[in-house]
Design a protein around this motif. Structure first.
Motif, PDB file in Angstrom:
ATOM      1  N   ASN A 140       2.733  35.142  32.973  1.00 20.28           N
ATOM      2  CA  ASN A 140       3.623  36.134  32.375  1.00 20.28           C
ATOM      3  C   ASN A 140       3.092  37.560  32.389  1.00 20.28           C
ATOM      4  O   ASN A 140       3.772  38.470  31.892  1.00 20.28           O
ATOM      5  CB  ASN A 140       3.984  35.727  30.952  1.00 20.28           C
ATOM      6  CG  ASN A 140       4.867  34.502  30.894  1.00 20.28           C
ATOM      7  OD1 ASN A 140       4.587  33.543  30.170  1.00 20.28           O
ATOM      8  ND2 ASN A 140       5.941  34.508  31.675  1.00 20.28           N
TER       9      ASN A 140
ATOM     10  N   PHE B 251       9.741  35.237  26.665  1.00 17.60           N
ATOM     11  CA  PHE B 251       9.035  34.748  27.856  1.00 17.60           C
ATOM     12  C   PHE B 251       9.618  33.434  28.355  1.00 17.60           C
ATOM     13  O   PHE B 251       8.901  32.513  28.750  1.00 17.60           O
ATOM     14  CB  PHE B 251       7.526  34.631  27.588  1.00 17.60           C
ATOM     15  CG  PHE B 251       6.870  35.967  27.425  1.00 17.60           C
ATOM     16  CD1 PHE B 251       6.573  36.757  28.526  1.00 17.60           C
ATOM     17  CD2 PHE B 251       6.580  36.464  26.160  1.00 17.60           C
ATOM     18  CE1 PHE B 251       6.003  38.012  28.370  1.00 17.60           C
ATOM     19  CE2 PHE B 251       6.006  37.714  25.989  1.00 17.60           C
ATOM     20  CZ  PHE B 251       5.716  38.491  27.102  1.00 17.60           C
TER      21      PHE B 251
ATOM     22  N   TYR C 172       6.499  30.846  38.581  1.00 21.39           N
ATOM     23  CA  TYR C 172       7.954  30.982  38.575  1.00 21.39           C
ATOM     24  C   TYR C 172       8.596  30.125  39.661  1.00 21.39           C
ATOM     25  O   TYR C 172       9.795  30.080  39.786  1.00 21.39           O
ATOM     26  CB  TYR C 172       8.347  32.440  38.757  1.00 21.39           C
ATOM     27  CG  TYR C 172       7.962  33.339  37.605  1.00 21.39           C
ATOM     28  CD1 TYR C 172       8.680  33.313  36.413  1.00 21.39           C
ATOM     29  CD2 TYR C 172       6.867  34.210  37.704  1.00 21.39           C
ATOM     30  CE1 TYR C 172       8.327  34.146  35.350  1.00 21.39           C
ATOM     31  CE2 TYR C 172       6.515  35.059  36.647  1.00 21.39           C
ATOM     32  CZ  TYR C 172       7.249  35.003  35.484  1.00 21.39           C
ATOM     33  OH  TYR C 172       6.902  35.819  34.433  1.00 21.39           O
TER      34      TYR C 172
ATOM     35  N   PHE D  93       4.197  32.812  25.815  1.00 25.26           N
ATOM     36  CA  PHE D  93       3.454  33.549  26.837  1.00 25.26           C
ATOM     37  C   PHE D  93       2.429  32.628  27.500  1.00 25.26           C
ATOM     38  O   PHE D  93       1.609  31.993  26.830  1.00 25.26           O
ATOM     39  CB  PHE D  93       2.740  34.746  26.220  1.00 25.26           C
ATOM     40  CG  PHE D  93       2.026  35.614  27.224  1.00 25.26           C
ATOM     41  CD1 PHE D  93       2.641  36.736  27.747  1.00 25.26           C
ATOM     42  CD2 PHE D  93       0.740  35.298  27.656  1.00 25.26           C
ATOM     43  CE1 PHE D  93       1.982  37.543  28.674  1.00 25.26           C
ATOM     44  CE2 PHE D  93       0.078  36.091  28.582  1.00 25.26           C
ATOM     45  CZ  PHE D  93       0.704  37.218  29.098  1.00 25.26           C
TER      46      PHE D  93
END
Length: 512
Positions: A489, A103, A512, A484
């Motif tokens: 995620n 991740f 992101y 995570f």
């Protein structure tokens, strides 16, 4: 430079105006349309266009090109990313896969980008085929069947996309020209997840209503049962328990499917197109050619390491985790059929597979465990193998009858019928050589269903989607993968190149 950017934009944002080659570099799938025969003048062209949609399942390019639908990117985003599996191979091999496993994902990850490109290229093929079928000179019943086959695939492709990315562009047409492709917002903006799910349900319902049953449809084609089972999974994901239950029971009561007595045979050639198979990627002898999903087996095959000195089977990725091993009950026959365990003994006896192929001990092999369900026999006397190791004739089982039984069990429990849920689960457990369970409280039965789904479908590309739809991803993943981040995620990042090519119109997922 402008022409290059435009060309890339048309490819990656599904705005190609030229007719695509509907195949996988196989002559019998090549469909030259412009300036030659078309679907409205030659019925054979329509059939080839539909066949080309099936062929899109073989896309597996993780490093550019047509993208990935059933290759290593799909394997990573459904299995490596979960607690069922580790990246495998050697520590420094393919950092992008390691980033998915840990991740540490960024929007520039090439494996994520390959999924986006592959699936939207697959959707482009469905839209091209549907457009051609509108004017095809065909018997109306056959035309409806072709349209149903194609719409099944469009619904299925969008189902995976929305589960990975959330809202995505809702593309239902072929652009008239480059101007429309680069100015119509549909190609460059995200529809909401609800809008995408509405499309999926509409497409799969149309497929269900217009496909023929198994035994009447040509062998290897999707059927009414395929569409019904996939629609049940969509409703299960949406927590519409009644629809999920009703559709699952429709498949069960159809009498078209049954469990194979021997669990291990499902992933061998004897299990291809069997009574348990509902939706498979067709390969090999089905097409009478050296035809398979490039590198599906090789990416996951046991890899030379240590002393070496033997013919290895692949790159060693997607190694079943110790966490998965620990979750099997004593005596569960499914464990030895799911995982290749590398010999750890000082006697170096090795591991002999079902076809007699011997894998040496840990001193010569890179990882301690491998995915048995991805292994295709190296012995041509056991399973046909035409010599191209990159295209082994390995059918990939995307949906099978046991999954439908477990969907019905989960839906029954959520509807308050734990007794029926237990009865259905016991059908699965009996084949595995395990004792029956007794119906219990709804929360307890829910955990039982989750456990049985993990074990029955291990390494079959369902684990990630199950964790996400049941809301358990954060709890389960943080116990084994502390990177995570809840609220981030659960979705993959939108590829940064797609955002750039859209002129910033595509928005990024949270975090992101």
């Amino acid at each position: 430079m402008f022409k290059y950017i435009l060309k890339y934009k048309l490819l990656l944002l599904i705005a190609a105006v030229s007719v695509l080659n509907y195949g996988c570099s196989k002559d019998f799938l090549d469909v030259p349309v412009q300036g030659q025969a078309t679907a409205d003048s030659d019925p054979d062209v329509a059939d080839k266009l539909v066949t080309g949609v099936y062929a899109s399942l073989h896309a597996s390019s993780a490093f550019g090109g047509i993208g990935d639908i059933n290759g290593i990117s799909m394997i990573a985003a459904t299995t490596i990313i979960t607690d069922d599996s580790d990246k495998g191979s050697t520590p420094g091999d393919q950092k992008g896969l390691k980033d998915m496993d840990d991740f540490d994902l960024t929007p520039t990850n090439n494996f994520v980008a390959a999924l986006w490109t592959g699936y939207f290229n697959g959707i482009a093929k469905t839209n091209q085929a549907l457009k051609a079928l509108e004017t095809a000179k065909l018997d109306e019943d056959l035309k409806l069947r072709y349209q149903a086959e194609v719409r099944f695939f469009r619904g299925y492709y969008y189902f995976n996309l929305v589960r990975w990315f959330g809202g995505v562009p809702k593309v239902l047409k072929v652009p008239l020209d480059a101007y429309e492709a680069n100015n119509d917002p549909v190609y460059q903006t995200r529809a909401t997840p609800d809008e995408i799910y509405a499309l999926i349900i509409e497409d799969l319902t149309f497929a269900k209503e217009n496909l023929l049953i198994k035994g009447v449809m040509p062998v290897g084609r999707v059927t009414k049962g395929t569409a019904t089972a996939m629609l049940a999974k969509v409703y299960l994901t949406r927590k519409n328990w009644q629809e999920a239950y009703t559709l699952s029971q429709e498949v069960i009561s159809s009498g078209s499917y049954s469990l194979l007595p021997d669990y291990s045979e499902i992933w061998r050639q004897v299990g291809d197109r069997s009574n348990e198979a509902i939706f498979e990627v067709q390969t090999g002898v089905y097409n009478n050619s050296d035809y398979g999903v490039p590198n599906y087996c090789v990416w996951q095959g046991p890899r030379v390491g240590g002393l070496q000195g033997w013919t290895d089977l692949g790159f060693g990725f997607n190694s079943p985790s110790q966490n998965l091993v620990n979750d099997y009950e004593a005596g569960d026959k499914r464990k030895e059929s799911t995982i290749i365990f590398i010999d750890q003994s000082p006697q170096h006896v090795g591991t002999v597979l079902f076809d007699g192929f011997r894998i040496p001990s840990q001193d010569s092999v890179a990882n301690p465990r491998y995915n048995y369900k991805a292994y295709h026999s190296e012995n041509k006397e056991v399973e046909s193998f035409l010599g191209n190791r990159d295209r082994k004739q390995k059918n990939i089982h995307l949906l099978r009858y046991a999954d439908v039984i477990l969907m019905a069990a989960e839906a029954a429990n959520e509807l308050g019928n734990s007794g029926e849920s237990a009865m259905l689960i016991n059908m699965i457990r009996q084949r595995a050589g395990l004792a029956d369970i007794i119906a219990s409280s709804q929360p307890s039965m829910r955990e039982t269903v989750y456990h049985e789904r993990r074990i029955e479908l291990a390494m079959e590309h369902d684990r990630w989607f199950d964790l996400i739809r049941t809301g358990r991803a954060a709890q389960v993943m943080q116990a084994v993968k502390p990177n995570f981040i809840p609220g981030k995620n659960e979705l993959l990042p939108i590829p940064s190149l797609q955002i750039a090519l859209s002129g910033g119109k595509l928005t990024q997922n949270n975090g992101y």
